[in-house]
Design a protein around this motif. Structure first.
Motif, short mmCIF file in Angstrom:
data_model
loop_
_atom_site.label_atom_id
_atom_site.label_comp_id
_atom_site.label_asym_id
_atom_site.label_seq_id
_atom_site.Cartn_x
_atom_site.Cartn_y
_atom_site.Cartn_z
N SER A 1 1.00 -1.22 0.26
CA SER A 1 -0.16 0.27 0.44
C SER A 1 0.70 1.09 -0.27
N SER A 2 0.36 2.07 -0.51
CA SER A 2 1.50 3.39 -0.44
C SER A 2 0.28 4.92 -0.77
N ARG A 3 0.25 6.19 -0.32
CA ARG A 3 -0.15 6.88 -0.57
C ARG A 3 0.47 8.33 -1.88
N GLY A 4 1.23 7.14 -2.55
CA GLY A 4 2.31 7.92 -3.55
C GLY A 4 2.64 9.74 -3.24
N GLU A 5 3.49 8.99 -2.35
CA GLU A 5 4.32 9.97 -1.35
C GLU A 5 5.86 9.54 -1.28
#
Length: 614
Positions: A136-140
């Motif tokens: 999972s990632s928040r794209g940061e």
């Protein structure tokens, strides 16, 4: 980064569906090859599920899946080429089209989801393994990676969509009509069912999933049934290129061995076309079943830029690359497909000159490799090849055109190789040809050093390098009679013999030149000798090549050469003339882009000589 590459947010779903389709293809292929694989292949499909209240969109497949290490390698980094390299090339892209073209080269389609999502979660389990992985990632710039025990076979990607009132939320991607529209436009040809999972009704029960795509293979449908846009989407799906192809090529073979082919000529060359790790080949299907992603046996290496699909009717489903290389049917297919591609390029040349010009600019250097490696198709390759010449600044010409406009009495096709047009045109070797208006092919690709010798002639006319052998352009244009030429030759005979003796370690011979009109000297190779550039190329490939002595040619009409000859006949002490001979040879080497054997000595001799002239 994603916003600087993607211009159309809808394509995120195309990318995720395309990835899911690839995963299903790979599982089907793995199951064919490995009877012990513990995987369910009875109902392979792709599902899309939207939750309007939670603002999530999930794309899942029951395909090959990924292991923990594969997730870290393939998802945790922006492609195998490396994040830093990708970002560097992205910054260097001069326009939007160039930037979008990079996306397919680096395989970052998965990350397009961050155009519409604040967070992405991936859950996957590789077929045959017991443990799954969650990413999972928040794209940061960071992500979390952990193992899970309850993951189903395959991969599930959940996008936590941005708020409906945000600037990036141009469309409601939880809306069934929007999902239908995107899948129909971009993924209708996917060979696996793409199903929309509806939300539960008031009674709590969900209706049956709706299949959104037709699953009809484009290559199996008639030309009238398929639009250009559909062909273009298939090309983008299999090539990961974001631009439309330059040309679409269809082929249907019937008879004892049946197959269908749908091939594409790209509009732009990929950045890694000339690298050793470039993945070439077209997709191979057998009776609509995916077999191999990059079947190299179907096209020769010099057509490695061609993308597409070949669907055979009579091959075994369980084939390996080694078997394919020896299969007689595959060899027949390669010959037919090669001829079809070359004939299509010829049609471009005659019917769409602008398209042909684009094609040749991008892929001409690759296609010319076939002049060396494919003797059977050499004439066909020559027929679709074009070359820059001294007669035109902008438009390259074919060999046929060159021969048609050869001067009366000209018995050869003249060419010269070099790093650039400018360096060739400024070469001393070109002087007599320029003065007499004789057209010369300007060959600047590395492969040109090899194919010109391999081809040898065209239409009965030998191909002659202006930098090799003894060039005889006759007496027309130099203003000398045969008697004057003989007298001049006799006048320089002693000097030539003396210089050959003094420069014996550097040159094979010293002779008068018929190709020089302005420069004092030049160096040339024997008619059958290697050029320095070709020697260097072979050495770069690790091959041992003995150093070749070259021939020094002098311009008998140049003041420096005349003065040297006079000094030689008048002086008994010729010590200083030895230095002049060395300088003359060094200048000739420099003029063709080389360097003297001992650069430091050459510089010292030149500096001393200049000092004495002050």
């Amino acid at each position: 980064m994603i916003h600087s590459v993607y211009s159309n947010k809808d394509v995120f779903l195309r990318e995720l569906v395309s990835n899911a389709s690839d995963a299903l293809d790979k599982l089907r292929l793995e199951a064919l090859r490995d009877d012990t694989l513990d995987a369910d292949v009875s109902d392979l499909h792709i599902e899309i599920e939207a939750d309007k209240e939670a603002r999530t969109l999930t794309v899942r497949d029951n395909g090959i899946g990924m292991s923990y290490d594969e997730v870290g390698q393939l998802i945790g980094t922006i492609a195998n080429s490396g994040t830093a390299k990708f970002l560097q090339e992205l910054r260097e892209a001069k326009d939007d089209a160039g930037a979008e073209g990079l996306i397919g080269q680096f395989g970052v389609g998965f990350y397009s989801g961050f155009m519409v999502a604040d967070e992405m979660t991936l859950v996957t389990r590789r077929a045959g393994e017991a443990q799954g992985t969650r990413w999972s990632s928040r794209g940061e710039g960071t992500y979390t990676l952990e193992t899970v025990d309850d993951a189903p076979q395959g991969t599930s990607v959940t996008l936590h969509l941005k708020p409906a009132d945000s600037e990036d939320a141009l469309h409601d991607y939880t809306s069934p009509w929007k999902i239908r529209e995107i899948v129909k436009r971009y993924s209708d040809f996917i060979t696996w069912p793409v199903k929309l999972v509806p939300a539960p009704g008031e009674d709590g029960e969900a209706p049956e999933p709706e299949t959104l795509n037709s699953m009809k293979a484009l290559w199996a449908r008639s030309r009238e049934e398929v639009s250009d846009d559909e062909y273009h989407e298939l090309y983008k799906h299999i090539s990961h290129d974001w631009r439309d192809p330059l040309e679409t090529i269809r082929l249907q073979a019937e008879g004892t061995f049946e197959y269908q082919a749908l091939l594409f000529l790209p509009a732009h060359a990929p950045h890694d076309l000339f690298t050793q790790n470039y993945r070439r080949g077209v997709q191979l299907y057998v009776k609509r079943v995916f077999i191999m992603d990059d079947c190299e046996a179907l096209l020769p290496p010099y057509l490695r830029f061609v993308k597409g699909v070949v669907d055979a009717a009579d091959l075994s489903l369980n084939v390996s690359r080694e078997i394919l290389q020896q299969d007689r049917h595959i060899q027949l297919m390669q010959r037919r497909l090669t001829k079809k591609v070359l004939s299509s390029v010829k049609e471009l040349m005659t019917g769409s000159p602008e398209k042909y010009a684009d094609f040749w600019r991008e892929f001409g250097a690759v296609l010319k490799e076939g002049l060396v490696t494919d003797a059977d198709n050499r004439d066909a390759i020559l027929a679709v090849s074009s070359f820059a010449t001294t007669a035109s600044e902008d438009e390259p010409v074919t060999l046929k055109t060159y021969v048609e406009r050869m001067k009366d009495g000209q018995d050869a096709v003249y060419y010269m190789t070099g790093e650039s047009r400018q360096s060739i045109e400024n070469s001393p070797h070109m002087e007599a040809f320029r003065d007499r208006g004789i057209e010369v092919l300007l060959l600047t690709d590395a492969v040109d050093e090899v194919w010109a010798d391999a081809v040898g002639e065209f239409d009965g006319k030998p191909l002659r390098s202006v930098a090799k052998g003894d060039i005889d352009l006759g007496t027309d244009g130099d203003g000398k009679s045969e008697e004057e030429r003989e007298q001049q030759s006799a006048a320089y005979e002693e000097l030539l013999g003396w210089m050959k003796e003094q420069l014996g370690e550097e040159v094979k011979d010293v002779r008068l030149s018929s190709r020089l009109t302005v420069s004092p000297a030049c160096v040339v190779s024997d008619t059958d000798g290697m050029t320095p550039a070709l020697e260097q190329m072979y050495r770069a490939m690790g091959q041992e090549v003995p150093a070749t002595k070259r021939i020094l040619e002098l311009n008998p009409d140049h003041a420096l050469v005349k003065g040297l000859n006079e000094a030689y006949t008048q002086r008994e002490d010729r010590t200083e003339l030895v230095e002049t001979a060395e300088l003359l040879h060094g200048l000739a080497v420099l003029a063709e882009g080389g360097q003297p054997k001992e650069p430091a000595r050459f510089v010292k001799l030149m500096a001393d000589r200049l000092e004495r002239t002050l």
